[in-house]
Design an enzyme around this catalytic site. Structure first.
Site, PDB file in Angstrom:
ATOM      1  CG  ASN A   9     -23.697  39.811  58.679  1.00 45.48           C
ATOM      2  OD1 ASN A   9     -23.244  39.909  59.820  1.00 45.48           O
ATOM      3  ND2 ASN A   9     -23.750  40.843  57.836  1.00 45.48           N
ATOM      4  N   GLY A 174     -31.353  44.897  54.635  1.00 49.13           N
ATOM      5  CA  GLY A 174     -32.135  45.199  55.826  1.00 49.13           C
ATOM      6  C   GLY A 174     -33.357  46.060  55.553  1.00 49.13           C
ATOM      7  CB  SER A 217     -34.276  41.978  51.723  1.00 46.64           C
ATOM      8  OG  SER A 217     -34.044  43.172  52.458  1.00 46.64           O
TER       9      SER A 217
END
Ligand code: PGA
Length: 268
Positions: A9, A174, A217
Site C-alpha cells: 500500500n 505508520g 509497521s
C-alpha cells in the site's frame, strides 16, 4: 491451504520517476515468489496505468487503495470500481483506517464499497482494526466484530470469504509500533472464530478459507515472526513497501514462514 498474500500500500506517495525506480528494483526480487503467493501493488490512482505497464506479465497484480460504492455519476473526486477494473486492478482496499478516520467512512460506507468491488469480480481487502483508546477500553474484539458484521450484513458470509480481511491496529499503522505476536495471534483467532460463529452450519469451511492478513509497521525485522503465526496469511505493507529491498525481504519472510519455499504449501 490458504495461499499467502502480500500487498503493498503505497498510500499517497510516489512520482513517475520514483515509481519506475522502485519497480525496477522490486520486480526481480518478487519474481521468486510470484507463483507461491499472491502479490499486489496498490499505487495512488494517477499511477495505476504506469504501474500496470511496469508489472506487465509478471503475475504480480495491480490494486487500488479505495473505490466509490457508486458506478458513475455526479460524485466529484471519486473513482468507481468499474474504472479500476478497466485499469486492470485485481484488488481494492476498502475501509483502510485512514479512510475511516480522516474521511469519515462508516462501516456502512465500507460495506457498500466491498459489495461494489466484489460485484465486479475484483477482490476487496477489508481493513479492520481498533484505535489505541478502543484497545485500552477492552473494545478490540467488539470493534472488529462490528466492522466485519457490517460487511456480512451487506453481502453475506460466503461473499466475505471471497475477499481478504486485513487486521490493522490503528495505533500500529505508520507509527513504528508493531503489535506483539500475542496480540496479533489473539485477534486473528478471534476473527476466524467470529466468522465460524456466524455460520455454524458451514463454519469449518468458511472460517478456514478466509484469508486474514496483518498490517501495521511490518518490517524486515519482524515480518517472519508475525507471518509464522498460524492464523496470519500474509501482510498489508505501507511504509516498508516503498523500499524495494525491504519489501523483497518481507516477501521472502512470508515465503519462508508459509513453507512455500520448501514446497509445504500448494501453489495453485
Ligand atoms: P505501515 O502501514 O506498514 O506503514 O504501518 C500499513 C497500512 O496502513 O496498510
Amino acid at each position: 491451504m490458504r495461499k499467502p498474500i502480500l500487498i503493498a500500500n503505497w498510500k499517497m506517495n510516489g512520482s513517475l520517476q520514483s515509481n519506475q525506480a522502485l519497480m525496477v528494483r522490486l520486480l526481480p526480487r518478487l519474481r521468486l515468489f510470484r507463483k507461491t503467493m499472491d502479490l499486489a501493488v496498490c499505487p495512488p490512482f494517477p499511477y495505476l496505468f504506469q504501474v500496470r505497464d511496469l508489472l506487465g506479465y509478471t503475475g504480480i497484480m495491480l490494486g487500488a487503495q479505495n473505490a466509490s460504492s457508486y458506478v458513475s455519476g455526479a460524485y466529484t473526486g471519486e473513482v468507481s470500481a468499474t474504472m479500476l477494473q478497466e485499469m486492470g486492478c485485481r484488488y481494492v482496499l476498502v475501509g483502510h483506517s485512514e479512510r475511516r478516520a480522516l474521511y469519515g467512512e462508516t462501516s456502512q460506507d465500507v460495506s457498500a464499497k466491498f459489495r461494489s468491488v466484489l460485484g465486479l469480480g475484483l477482490i476487496p481487502v477489508l481493513c479492520v482494526g481498533e484505535t489505541l483508546e478502543e484497545r485500552e477500553n477492552n473494545q478490540t474484539r467488539t470493534v472488529i466484530e462490528q466492522q466485519i458484521q457490517a460487511v456480512i450484513d451487506e453481502v453475506g458470509l460466503a461473499s466475505l470469504a471471497r475477499g481478504v480481511v486485513a487486521y490493522e491496529p490503528v495505533w500500529a499503522i505508520g507509527t513504528g509500533e508493531t503489535a506483539t505476536p500475542e496480540q496479533v495471534s489473539l485477534v486473528h483467532q478471534d476473527i476466524r472464530q467470529f466468522v465460524a460463529r456466524c455460520a455454524p452450519e458451514a463454519s469449518g469451511d468458511i472460517s478456514q478459507e478466509l484469508r486474514v492478513i496483518y498490517g501495521g509497521s511490518v518490517k524486515p525485522g519482524n515480518a517472519f515472526e508475525l507471518f509464522s503465526l498460524p492464523d496470519v496469511d500474509g501482510g498489508l505493507i505501507g511504509g516498508a513497501s516503498l523500499h524495494a529491498d525491504d519489501f523483497g525481504t518481507i516477501a521472502g519472510a512470508l515465503a519462508e514462514a508459509s513453507g512455500v519455499l520448501t514446497g509445504e504449501c500448494e501453489t495453485e
